[in-house]
Every structure is written in structure tokens, then in C-alpha cells.
Design an enzyme around this catalytic site. Sequence first.
Site, PDB file in Angstrom:
ATOM      1  N   GLY A  12       3.449   1.977  86.276  1.00  0.00           N
ATOM      2  CA  GLY A  12       2.774   2.656  85.157  1.00  0.00           C
ATOM      3  C   GLY A  12       0.678   3.215  86.118  1.00  0.00           C
ATOM      4  N   ASN A  14      -0.233   5.176  86.023  1.00  0.00           N
ATOM      5  CA  ASN A  14      -1.104   6.271  85.217  1.00  0.00           C
ATOM      6  C   ASN A  14      -1.651   6.528  83.897  1.00  0.00           C
ATOM      7  OD1 ASN A  14      -1.071   9.365  86.126  1.00  0.00           O
ATOM      8  ND2 ASN A  14       1.014   9.306  87.507  1.00  0.00           N
ATOM      9  N   MET A  90      11.163   8.941  82.553  1.00  0.00           N
ATOM     10  CA  MET A  90      11.617   9.065  83.112  1.00  0.00           C
ATOM     11  C   MET A  90      12.735  10.045  82.212  1.00  0.00           C
ATOM     12  SD  MET A  90      10.479   8.802  85.954  1.00  0.00           S
ATOM     13  CE  MET A  90      11.949   9.666  86.740  1.00  0.00           C
ATOM     14  N   ARG A  91      12.662  10.054  80.905  1.00  0.00           N
ATOM     15  CA  ARG A  91      14.204  10.454  79.889  1.00  0.00           C
ATOM     16  C   ARG A  91      13.227  12.334  79.891  1.00  0.00           C
ATOM     17  NH1 ARG A  91      17.672   7.908  78.684  1.00  0.00           N
ATOM     18  NH2 ARG A  91      16.938   5.282  79.749  1.00  0.00           N
ATOM     19  N   LEU A  93      12.469  13.995  76.114  1.00  0.00           N
ATOM     20  CA  LEU A  93      12.399  13.803  74.783  1.00  0.00           C
ATOM     21  C   LEU A  93      13.051  14.705  74.202  1.00  0.00           C
ATOM     22  CD1 LEU A  93       8.519  13.448  74.121  1.00  0.00           C
ATOM     23  CD2 LEU A  93      10.839  11.993  73.810  1.00  0.00           C
ATOM     24  N   HIS A 109       2.890  15.579  85.908  1.00  0.00           N
ATOM     25  CA  HIS A 109       4.630  15.937  86.801  1.00  0.00           C
ATOM     26  C   HIS A 109       3.915  16.526  88.267  1.00  0.00           C
ATOM     27  CE1 HIS A 109       8.439  16.966  87.832  1.00  0.00           C
ATOM     28  NE2 HIS A 109       7.788  18.753  88.256  1.00  0.00           N
ATOM     29  N   LEU A 144      12.931  21.276  80.085  1.00  0.00           N
ATOM     30  CA  LEU A 144      12.824  19.994  80.903  1.00  0.00           C
ATOM     31  C   LEU A 144      11.104  20.335  82.145  1.00  0.00           C
ATOM     32  CD1 LEU A 144      13.299  17.898  83.333  1.00  0.00           C
ATOM     33  CD2 LEU A 144      14.729  19.171  84.638  1.00  0.00           C
ATOM     34  N   ASP A 145      10.621  19.593  81.788  1.00  0.00           N
ATOM     35  CA  ASP A 145       8.789  20.569  82.360  1.00  0.00           C
ATOM     36  C   ASP A 145       8.556  21.405  82.116  1.00  0.00           C
ATOM     37  OD1 ASP A 145       9.081  17.666  83.500  1.00  0.00           O
ATOM     38  OD2 ASP A 145      10.793  18.399  85.301  1.00  0.00           O
ATOM     39  N   GLU A 174      -3.446  12.662  89.693  1.00  0.00           N
ATOM     40  CA  GLU A 174      -2.872  12.615  88.983  1.00  0.00           C
ATOM     41  C   GLU A 174      -3.216  12.212  88.297  1.00  0.00           C
ATOM     42  OE1 GLU A 174       1.338  11.672  88.309  1.00  0.00           O
ATOM     43  OE2 GLU A 174       1.832  12.434  90.686  1.00  0.00           O
TER      44      GLU A 174
HETATM   45  C1  GRF Z   1       4.111   9.886  88.538  1.00  0.00           C
HETATM   46  O1  GRF Z   1       4.592  10.776  89.863  1.00  0.00           O
HETATM   47  C2  GRF Z   1       3.677  10.656  87.688  1.00  0.00           C
HETATM   48  O2  GRF Z   1       3.750  12.393  88.361  1.00  0.00           O
HETATM   49  C3  GRF Z   1       6.138  11.502  87.886  1.00  0.00           C
HETATM   50  O3  GRF Z   1       6.067   9.964  87.480  1.00  0.00           O
HETATM   51  C4  GRF Z   1       5.235   9.052  88.263  1.00  0.00           C
HETATM   52  C5  GRF Z   1       4.803   7.956  87.660  1.00  0.00           C
HETATM   53  O4  GRF Z   1       4.094   7.290  88.614  1.00  0.00           O
HETATM   54  N1  GRF Z   1       6.056  12.081  86.188  1.00  0.00           N
HETATM   55  P1  GRF Z   1       3.559   5.422  87.370  1.00  0.00           P
HETATM   56  O5  GRF Z   1       4.224   5.157  86.784  1.00  0.00           O
HETATM   57  O6  GRF Z   1       1.977   6.106  86.759  1.00  0.00           O
HETATM   58  O7  GRF Z   1       2.809   5.302  88.728  1.00  0.00           O
END
Ligand code: GRF
Length: 200
Positions: A12, A14, A90-91, A93, A109, A144-145, A174
Site C-alpha cells: 500500500g 501507492n 493483484m487481480r 477486474l 503499472h 490486462l493493463d 509512481e
Molecule cells: C506497484 O509497483 C504498482 O505499480 C503495482 O503494484 C505495486 C504496488 O505497490 N501495480 P504498493 O502496494 O502500492 O506499495
Amino acid sequence: MINIAVLVSGRGTNLQAIINAIKKGRIEGEIKIVISDNPNAYALKRAKKANIEVQVLPYKKYPNKEEYEKSILEYLENFKIDLLVLAGYMRLLGPKVVKKYPYRIINIHPSLLPAFPGLEAQRQAIEYGVKISGCTVHFVDEGLDSGPIILQKAVKVRPSDDEESLSKRILKYEHKLLPQAIQLFAECKFEIINNKVFIK
Ligand code: GRF
């Protein structure tokens, strides 16, 4: 002011960047709920510390993906969510959620899409030997992305880089890019023409 929901699965950082940006007045919005498919996600602790409501929806407890995502949709509707942010979720949608929130779901991403979609993007970049990678914030579609790109930041890959050092350098960007994209959304500072995002 927009109502934001954040979907997480892990540490978490981000999410933390979004929380911090809201505190600093850099995002005109409020996180109404943080939803995690993983009960042990550290992101949940970060949300609780910031007095944000959390909801754990353990994927395995649902008979199928559709039922699981029905629960997600209920929360989004109850909290009148304008924007759903995937921050380390990580899934993939499913179509129900994506169709209900067209151009209202964004994802961060850790590569310059369309290069290296999917898991371990930084490792893919190191293994390929690219000289530049980076991060992308994009709208989520059913692929996917693969949705329309909102913002990207290029990051140099150094000869000495491994997956860890590159991930760390990209992550710093990010944390800037995601709040920036959320604020663009909050201010409606973009236009979508032919599935391409133009920043006004
Ligand atoms: C990040 O690198 C994001 O780009 C990817 O998963 C990671 C998540 O990191 N989708 P965090 O949980 O926000 O630290």
C-alpha cells in the site's frame, strides 16, 4: 470533491501516496473506502491509521469471481464512488465492474505500457534489457493493463540495476504520478477521443 475507493492487495505505498496528497490538498477528493482481497495487506493498516473505512473481501470465500465482484460493486454504489483506484491490486477486474464504471477506474503499472504488462513488470524489463522503463497510469478496460493511458513517466534503467533497485526507483515516480492522475480526473482535465486520453 470526488468520492474515491481504493482496491489493494499488498503493502500500500501507492495508497499512502494518495492519502498524503489528499492531506496536502493536492487531490480534491476523499477516500471513502479501501477494499482488500488480502486480509494481511499492510495497506489496511495504512488506511485505518488515516481513519479510512476498510473492507476485506477474501476472494476464496466467494463461490466465484462474479459473486466476489458483486460485493465490490455494492460498496462502490453505497459510497457513491466516482473513481475506483487500483493501487497494487493483484487481480484482473471482471467485465461487470469494468462495464459499470467506464473510464472511472484507474490503475498504476510499473512499466511504460504497452511494454511489459502483467506481473513482475520490472523483472521483465531487466530481463529484456531495455534502457528505459517507467510507470503508467491508465484507465482500466477488460484487458490486462491495456486501457487508455492517462500519464506516463520514463525512468532510466542503469547497467547495475536489478529488479529490486529498478522497482525502488520506479516506485518513487509512481507515488507522484498516481495522485497527479487522480487530480486530473477530479478536475475533469481530460478528454477521451477514439479511446485516447488528451489532457486539457
Ligand atoms: C506497484 O509497483 C504498482 O505499480 C503495482 O503494484 C505495486 C504496488 O505497490 N501495480 P504498493 O502496494 O502500492 O506499495
